[in-house]
Motif scaffolding. Structure first.
Motif, PDB file in Angstrom:
ATOM      1  N   GLY A 149       0.820  -1.206   0.000  1.00 32.07           N
ATOM      2  CA  GLY A 149       0.000   0.000   0.000  1.00 32.07           C
ATOM      3  C   GLY A 149       0.850   1.250   0.000  1.00 32.07           C
ATOM      4  O   GLY A 149       2.085   1.187  -0.015  1.00 32.07           O
ATOM      5  N   PRO A 150       0.203   2.427   0.027  1.00 33.52           N
ATOM      6  CA  PRO A 150       0.960   3.686   0.039  1.00 33.52           C
ATOM      7  C   PRO A 150       1.718   3.849   1.342  1.00 33.52           C
ATOM      8  O   PRO A 150       1.269   3.390   2.395  1.00 33.52           O
ATOM      9  CB  PRO A 150      -0.136   4.751  -0.108  1.00 33.52           C
ATOM     10  N   PRO A 151       2.893   4.491   1.302  1.00 37.29           N
ATOM     11  CA  PRO A 151       3.659   4.715   2.528  1.00 37.29           C
ATOM     12  C   PRO A 151       2.877   5.606   3.501  1.00 37.29           C
ATOM     13  O   PRO A 151       2.185   6.536   3.093  1.00 37.29           O
ATOM     14  CB  PRO A 151       4.920   5.432   2.033  1.00 37.29           C
ATOM     15  N   HIS A 152       2.983   5.292   4.793  1.00 33.74           N
ATOM     16  CA  HIS A 152       2.306   6.070   5.829  1.00 33.74           C
ATOM     17  C   HIS A 152       3.335   6.644   6.793  1.00 33.74           C
ATOM     18  O   HIS A 152       4.313   5.967   7.157  1.00 33.74           O
ATOM     19  CB  HIS A 152       1.320   5.187   6.605  1.00 33.74           C
ATOM     20  N   VAL A 153       3.084   7.866   7.221  1.00 31.91           N
ATOM     21  CA  VAL A 153       3.930   8.448   8.257  1.00 31.91           C
ATOM     22  C   VAL A 153       3.797   7.598   9.517  1.00 31.91           C
ATOM     23  O   VAL A 153       2.700   7.213   9.920  1.00 31.91           O
ATOM     24  CB  VAL A 153       3.515   9.906   8.538  1.00 31.91           C
ATOM     25  N   GLY A 154       4.918   7.286  10.118  1.00 30.76           N
ATOM     26  CA  GLY A 154       4.916   6.407  11.284  1.00 30.76           C
ATOM     27  C   GLY A 154       5.289   4.984  10.938  1.00 30.76           C
ATOM     28  O   GLY A 154       5.660   4.212  11.812  1.00 30.76           O
ATOM     29  N   HIS A 155       5.164   4.622   9.668  1.00 36.16           N
ATOM     30  CA  HIS A 155       5.624   3.324   9.186  1.00 36.16           C
ATOM     31  C   HIS A 155       6.864   3.565   8.331  1.00 36.16           C
ATOM     32  O   HIS A 155       6.953   4.556   7.619  1.00 36.16           O
ATOM     33  CB  HIS A 155       4.549   2.618   8.359  1.00 36.16           C
ATOM     34  N   HIS A 156       7.805   2.655   8.374  1.00 35.38           N
ATOM     35  CA  HIS A 156       9.060   2.844   7.655  1.00 35.38           C
ATOM     36  C   HIS A 156       9.160   1.824   6.524  1.00 35.38           C
ATOM     37  O   HIS A 156       8.865   0.637   6.710  1.00 35.38           O
ATOM     38  CB  HIS A 156      10.241   2.702   8.621  1.00 35.38           C
ATOM     39  N   SER A 157       9.573   2.298   5.348  1.00 37.54           N
ATOM     40  CA  SER A 157       9.593   1.420   4.181  1.00 37.54           C
ATOM     41  C   SER A 157      10.647   1.880   3.179  1.00 37.54           C
ATOM     42  O   SER A 157      11.124   3.016   3.212  1.00 37.54           O
ATOM     43  CB  SER A 157       8.211   1.386   3.510  1.00 37.54           C
ATOM     44  N   VAL A 158      11.000   0.942   2.291  1.00 40.92           N
ATOM     45  CA  VAL A 158      11.960   1.181   1.227  1.00 40.92           C
ATOM     46  C   VAL A 158      11.361   0.637  -0.057  1.00 40.92           C
ATOM     47  O   VAL A 158      10.807  -0.463  -0.079  1.00 40.92           O
ATOM     48  CB  VAL A 158      13.305   0.475   1.510  1.00 40.92           C
ATOM     49  N   VAL A 302      17.919  -2.854   6.037  1.00 39.03           N
ATOM     50  CA  VAL A 302      18.640  -3.256   7.254  1.00 39.03           C
ATOM     51  C   VAL A 302      19.307  -2.043   7.903  1.00 39.03           C
ATOM     52  O   VAL A 302      19.304  -1.892   9.128  1.00 39.03           O
ATOM     53  CB  VAL A 302      19.679  -4.348   6.936  1.00 39.03           C
ATOM     54  N   GLY A 303      19.873  -1.146   7.082  1.00 35.18           N
ATOM     55  CA  GLY A 303      20.477   0.061   7.639  1.00 35.18           C
ATOM     56  C   GLY A 303      19.454   0.926   8.352  1.00 35.18           C
ATOM     57  O   GLY A 303      19.723   1.461   9.445  1.00 35.18           O
ATOM     58  N   MET A 304      18.268   1.078   7.763  1.00 33.51           N
ATOM     59  CA  MET A 304      17.194   1.843   8.399  1.00 33.51           C
ATOM     60  C   MET A 304      16.755   1.174   9.696  1.00 33.51           C
ATOM     61  O   MET A 304      16.520   1.835  10.718  1.00 33.51           O
ATOM     62  CB  MET A 304      16.011   1.971   7.435  1.00 33.51           C
ATOM     63  N   LEU A 305      16.682  -0.161   9.663  1.00 29.58           N
ATOM     64  CA  LEU A 305      16.279  -0.906  10.850  1.00 29.58           C
ATOM     65  C   LEU A 305      17.298  -0.740  11.972  1.00 29.58           C
ATOM     66  O   LEU A 305      16.925  -0.575  13.144  1.00 29.58           O
ATOM     67  CB  LEU A 305      16.127  -2.389  10.485  1.00 29.58           C
ATOM     68  N   ALA A 306      18.584  -0.755  11.632  1.00 32.24           N
ATOM     69  CA  ALA A 306      19.628  -0.569  12.641  1.00 32.24           C
ATOM     70  C   ALA A 306      19.495   0.788  13.327  1.00 32.24           C
ATOM     71  O   ALA A 306      19.654   0.907  14.543  1.00 32.24           O
ATOM     72  CB  ALA A 306      21.004  -0.710  12.000  1.00 32.24           C
ATOM     73  N   GLU A 315      15.921   9.922   8.337  1.00 31.59           N
ATOM     74  CA  GLU A 315      15.555  11.230   7.797  1.00 31.59           C
ATOM     75  C   GLU A 315      14.204  11.188   7.085  1.00 31.59           C
ATOM     76  O   GLU A 315      13.504  12.188   7.022  1.00 31.59           O
ATOM     77  CB  GLU A 315      16.640  11.709   6.830  1.00 31.59           C
ATOM     78  N   SER A 316      13.838  10.056   6.530  1.00 28.37           N
ATOM     79  CA  SER A 316      12.544   9.911   5.865  1.00 28.37           C
ATOM     80  C   SER A 316      11.925   8.581   6.268  1.00 28.37           C
ATOM     81  O   SER A 316      12.638   7.588   6.456  1.00 28.37           O
ATOM     82  CB  SER A 316      12.723   9.969   4.341  1.00 28.37           C
ATOM     83  N   HIS A 317      10.595   8.552   6.405  1.00 31.02           N
ATOM     84  CA  HIS A 317       9.945   7.292   6.749  1.00 31.02           C
ATOM     85  C   HIS A 317       9.836   6.372   5.534  1.00 31.02           C
ATOM     86  O   HIS A 317       9.573   5.176   5.679  1.00 31.02           O
ATOM     87  CB  HIS A 317       8.555   7.543   7.342  1.00 31.02           C
ATOM     88  N   HIS A 318      10.044   6.933   4.324  1.00 33.04           N
ATOM     89  CA  HIS A 318      10.017   6.112   3.112  1.00 33.04           C
ATOM     90  C   HIS A 318      11.136   6.547   2.176  1.00 33.04           C
ATOM     91  O   HIS A 318      11.268   7.737   1.868  1.00 33.04           O
ATOM     92  CB  HIS A 318       8.666   6.250   2.390  1.00 33.04           C
ATOM     93  N   LEU A 319      11.935   5.600   1.740  1.00 30.55           N
ATOM     94  CA  LEU A 319      13.026   5.875   0.810  1.00 30.55           C
ATOM     95  C   LEU A 319      12.758   5.155  -0.512  1.00 30.55           C
ATOM     96  O   LEU A 319      12.277   4.021  -0.518  1.00 30.55           O
ATOM     97  CB  LEU A 319      14.364   5.389   1.381  1.00 30.55           C
TER      98      LEU A 319
END
Length: 341
Positions: A149-158, A302-306, A315-319
């Motif tokens: 689905g679309p990226p949501h603020v508060g959820h992190h995704s790539v 993995v880098g975002m998760l670390a 810096e961003s919740h979605h890259l």
């Protein structure tokens, strides 16, 4: 006869839960000193843990935080490359990584916490809002690769630049002189599919291609869907001279459909895929496609998760990582007897 030189494997939480007559979740709470367990139950479970010589995973392991890679199926074509990138990045950071196959069953999130999983990278998330909330409550960070689905603020995704990739695919075919197009959509429940098709249409519309020269077919990302949709489109008297597929597997299905109908790729039909899987360079002819950096998606996740585990907000919740056009032999200018203005 037991081997005296072999160390005894400690019991699992499920084995302790069966002995105590309680849930895995309750055993996990006792093992991790969580407060919300009745005193009598806590005493009983603690005695069994001691008798069975249970050692909590966090006491057994050393090194960086333990993370999991959650996948729906190991048979999906877009799983292997993100997995490789994630494993390489995790190994370089000293973070033990465990591959987990998603199973929708009670207490699976408690099992993660009991095994000291501090974060999850989920490939094409299958998690519902309740499960996401449970992960948050359990203190388990989550990063999704290619969210459905679309990226949501508060959820992190790539993800990848799917719209731009779709635009580049159609623009490449336009540059070769094609004016009649087929667009094979992927699973429309997925934002990835919608974005790629939208990018295709944007390029064609910008070039002045009218709707009667654009033929779209629904489907999914599979070879079979590409084959069936292409057989329908290519049987038309006004068949397209170029097809944009939502995946490499679909594109390979198109090439097979052309073969069955006695059409030559790219002489009679140009075909472009999306993904740049290893099969793209091995097909006949080798497939022109849009490359998405699947291995880098896993590594960046993995880098975002670390960072999240360390308490550092990215810096961003979605890259989004850039896609690129890979030109091979399945696209060419349309034959003169097929070119129409």
């Amino acid at each position: 006869m037991p081997n005296p030189g072999r160390r005894r494997r400690g019991p699992s939480l499920a084995e302790v839960a069966e002995l105590a007559g309680v849930s895995i979740s309750t055993v996990s709470k006792v093992a991790n000193n969580s407060p919300d367990v009745a005193d009598q139950t806590r005493t009983k479970v603690a005695e069994i843990l001691s008798e069975q010589r249970y050692v909590a995973p966090r006491q057994r392991r050393t090194g960086g935080p333990r993370i999991g890679l959650l996948v729906r199926s190991m048979r999906l074509p877009n799983t292997a490359e993100p997995l490789r990138g994630a494993m390489e990045r995790a190994a370089g950071a000293g973070m033990p990584l465990e591959v987990l196959l998603y199973r929708q069953q009670p207490d699976w999130i408690e099992e993660l916490r009991a095994h000291d999983i501090r974060g999850l990278v989920a490939i094409s998330s299958v998690l519902d809002p309740e499960e996401r909330e449970q992960l948050t409550d359990a203190g388990i960070a989550l990063v999704v690769v290619n969210p459905l689905g679309p990226p949501h603020v508060g959820h992190h995704s790539v993800g990848a630049t799917d719209w731009a990739g779709g635009y580049a695919a159609a623009d490449h075919l336009l540059g070769l002189g094609h004016r009649r197009f087929g667009i094979l959509r992927g699973d429309d429940r997925s934002m990835v599919s919608q974005s790629r098709a939208s990018g295709n249409l944007a390029a064609l519309t910008a070039a002045g291609i009218t709707s009667d020269s654009i033929m779209t077919e629904p489907g999914d990302f599979t070879f079979e869907a590409g084959l069936e949709a292409a057989l329908r489109l290519l049987a038309r008297p006004d068949r397209p001279t170029a097809l944009c597929a939502a995946s490499d597997f679909q594109a390979l299905g198109v090439i097979e459909a052309a073969r069955r109908l006695g059409l030559r790729v790219p002489d009679d039909l140009s075909v472009i895929g999306f993904d740049d899987l290893i099969l793209a360079s091995m097909s006949s002819p080798p497939l022109t496609t849009i490359r998405q950096p699947l291995d880098q998606l896993g590594a960046v996740a993995v880098g975002m998760l670390a960072d999240l585990i360390a308490g550092v907000e990215p810096e961003s919740h979605h890259l989004e990582l850039a896609t690129s056009l890979v030109v091979r032999d399945s696209t060419a200018a349309p034959s003169k007897d097929r070119k129409r203005n």
